[in-house]
Design a protein around this motif. Structure first.
Motif, short mmCIF file in Angstrom:
data_model
loop_
_atom_site.label_atom_id
_atom_site.label_comp_id
_atom_site.label_asym_id
_atom_site.label_seq_id
_atom_site.Cartn_x
_atom_site.Cartn_y
_atom_site.Cartn_z
N ARG A 162 -50.92 -8.16 13.45
CA ARG A 162 -49.82 -9.11 13.27
C ARG A 162 -49.56 -9.90 14.55
O ARG A 162 -49.49 -9.32 15.65
CB ARG A 162 -48.56 -8.33 12.90
N ILE A 172 -47.12 -13.53 15.93
CA ILE A 172 -46.11 -14.48 15.47
C ILE A 172 -46.74 -15.85 15.21
O ILE A 172 -46.13 -16.71 14.60
CB ILE A 172 -44.97 -14.62 16.52
N ASP A 173 -47.95 -16.02 15.70
CA ASP A 173 -48.62 -17.31 15.61
C ASP A 173 -49.84 -17.18 14.69
O ASP A 173 -50.78 -16.44 14.98
CB ASP A 173 -49.04 -17.70 17.05
N GLU A 207 -46.50 -8.85 28.38
CA GLU A 207 -45.96 -7.81 29.27
C GLU A 207 -44.53 -8.16 29.72
O GLU A 207 -44.30 -8.61 30.84
CB GLU A 207 -46.91 -7.69 30.49
N VAL A 213 -53.27 -17.68 16.21
CA VAL A 213 -53.77 -16.55 17.01
C VAL A 213 -54.33 -15.46 16.10
O VAL A 213 -55.34 -14.82 16.43
CB VAL A 213 -52.65 -15.97 17.92
N GLY A 233 -54.90 -7.22 21.61
CA GLY A 233 -54.57 -6.83 20.24
C GLY A 233 -55.77 -6.88 19.31
O GLY A 233 -56.04 -5.93 18.57
N GLY A 245 -53.71 -11.17 20.53
CA GLY A 245 -54.30 -11.84 21.70
C GLY A 245 -55.48 -11.07 22.27
O GLY A 245 -56.17 -10.35 21.53
N1 LIG Z 1 -55.37 -8.59 29.30
C1 LIG Z 1 -55.66 -7.43 29.89
O1 LIG Z 1 -56.63 -7.31 30.67
C2 LIG Z 1 -54.85 -6.21 29.58
C3 LIG Z 1 -55.40 -4.93 29.83
C4 LIG Z 1 -54.66 -3.79 29.49
C5 LIG Z 1 -53.38 -3.93 28.94
N2 LIG Z 1 -52.86 -5.19 28.74
C6 LIG Z 1 -51.52 -5.28 28.15
O2 LIG Z 1 -51.66 -5.65 26.78
C7 LIG Z 1 -50.52 -6.40 26.37
C8 LIG Z 1 -50.99 -7.71 25.77
O3 LIG Z 1 -51.73 -8.42 26.73
P1 LIG Z 1 -52.77 -9.56 26.31
O4 LIG Z 1 -53.56 -9.86 27.52
O5 LIG Z 1 -53.46 -9.20 25.03
O6 LIG Z 1 -51.76 -10.77 26.03
P2 LIG Z 1 -52.00 -12.10 25.17
O7 LIG Z 1 -51.05 -13.10 25.69
O8 LIG Z 1 -53.46 -12.43 25.11
O9 LIG Z 1 -51.56 -11.68 23.69
C9 LIG Z 1 -50.23 -11.40 23.34
C10 LIG Z 1 -50.01 -11.91 21.93
O10 LIG Z 1 -48.76 -11.41 21.47
C11 LIG Z 1 -48.21 -12.38 20.61
N3 LIG Z 1 -46.80 -12.08 20.41
C12 LIG Z 1 -45.72 -12.46 21.14
N4 LIG Z 1 -44.60 -11.92 20.62
C13 LIG Z 1 -44.98 -11.19 19.53
C14 LIG Z 1 -44.30 -10.39 18.60
N5 LIG Z 1 -42.98 -10.23 18.65
N6 LIG Z 1 -45.03 -9.77 17.62
C15 LIG Z 1 -46.36 -9.91 17.57
N7 LIG Z 1 -47.08 -10.67 18.44
C16 LIG Z 1 -46.38 -11.29 19.40
C17 LIG Z 1 -48.51 -13.70 21.29
O11 LIG Z 1 -48.47 -14.77 20.36
C18 LIG Z 1 -49.93 -13.43 21.84
O12 LIG Z 1 -50.91 -13.87 20.93
C19 LIG Z 1 -49.64 -6.55 27.62
O13 LIG Z 1 -48.68 -5.55 27.61
C20 LIG Z 1 -50.64 -6.35 28.75
O14 LIG Z 1 -50.02 -5.86 29.93
C21 LIG Z 1 -53.56 -6.31 29.03
#
Ligand SMILES: NC(=O)c1ccc[n+]([C@@H]2O[C@H](COP(=O)([O-])OP(=O)(O)OC[C@H]3O[C@@H](n4cnc5c(N)ncnc54)[C@H](O)[C@@H]3O)[C@@H](O)[C@H]2O)c1
Length: 296
Positions: A29, A31-32, A90, A35, A12, A9
């Protein structure tokens, strides 16, 4: 080295990109499947932007892309990894499950890192049989533009893991700060403290949102004032973090009522068109009319 990034996401795919740019082989990696594809496309587009601005050459872009592969298969992603970084949503239960699944599918030496921005890495590490190899690697959004990575040291993290994390971050040519695993680490704790106080000042009619922001951006050299930053991050996201910090650290993080009210009204900042400012097509076009009304 070989790196696996779990979750493709917002964060990642950025972490995968900066790791590959530093010369590492990366498997990303999710799950989708869609994505995964979107994440790879996002990386391609970021790199192309870099080529267009003469930050890297087309050859470097191609070499970086060749080092990244995408998959939905967890075992294939982590089996040979020296470092696994999870960037899944999160949610503590989910992250603990991911940590346990990773440990089951990798060798005992693999470093297992979380990109959590607020959850306890110690709690995640406690599901591991070898928790000393767990660490937090808190990247900022977007990872390819933001220079800071907070290295979060859990209760169980050993010296080898800490050194490994510091070396990895420096290898990315990013700045590392090492913090103990406490609520909000260093960055969110200070950022939220400033943001909440700025909201209270707006509520008390001390000054307009724009003037409060300028006192920090111009007066203190912050790239963006705390209210505009709140609008960028999302009022709902900031409220959620403030509630967590209040629970862990006390009443000084109590979110102002006005923040709750705006969130309930769906005024979440830039993404919905209004927060402390009004936004059109991603640009700040004015201030929200509601300020100076509360004096809690
Ligand atoms: N977005 C921000 O500004 C930001 C900044 C710093 C840290 N974070 C942290 O980074 C992490 C991810 O946030 P994000 O904004 O990228 O979220 P996001 O929702 O954009 O991405 C998360 C991804 O994880 C995937 N996913 C779910 N379960 C999974 C699994 N078991 N294995 C692999 N993939 C899986 C989902 O399909 C989704 O694509 C969180 O812990 C968040 O707190 C986010």
């Amino acid at each position: 080295m070989q790196i696996a990034v779990l979750g493709a996401g917002s964060m990642g795919h950025g972490i995968a990109q900066v790791s590959a740019m530093a010369g590492h082989d990366v498997v990303m990696r999710d799950i989708d499947e869609t994505v995964v594809e979107d994440g790879l496309e996002g990386i391609r587009s970021n790199l192309q932007g870099g080529v267009d601005r003469d930050k890297l050459t087309a050859t470097e872009m191609d070499a970086t892309l060749e080092r990244i592969t995408g998959t939905t298969d967890l075992e294939a992603a982590v089996a040979d990894a020296d470092l696994v970084i999870e960037a899944v949503p999160e949610d503590m239960d989910l992250k603990r499950d991911v940590f346990a699944d990773v440990e089951a599918a990798t060798g005992g030496e693999t470093i297992i890192a979380s990109n959590t921005s607020s959850l306890s890495v110690t709690e995640m590490a406690s599901v591991l049989e070898r928790p000393e190899r767990a660490v937090g690697l808190h990247f900022f959004n977007p990872p390819h533009l933001m220079d800071l990575v907070e290295i979060v040291i859990a209760e169980q993290t050993d010296e080898r893991t800490e050194t490994f994390a510091v070396d990895y971050v420096r290898d990315l040519e990013k700045e590392d700060v090492v913090v103990r695993d406490t609520a909000g680490f260093a960055s969110s704790r200070l950022g939220i403290a400033l943001g909440l106080e700025a909201i209270r000042m707006v509520d008390q009619g001390v000054a307009s949102p724009a003037d409060i922001d300028e006192s920090m951006s111009i007066g203190y050299g912050h790239p963006m004032g705390p209210l505009e930053l709140t609008d960028h991050v999302g009022l709902d996201v900031r409220l959620h973090i403030a509630e967590h910090l209040r629970e862990e650290l006390g009443e000084r993080f109590r979110p102002p009522q006005s923040l709750r009210r705006k969130v309930r009204a769906g005024k979440l900042g830039k993404k919905t068109g209004e927060g402390y400012y009004v936004w059109e097509d991603g640009d700040r076009v004015g201030m929200s009319g509601e300020w100076g009304e509360d004096d809690e």
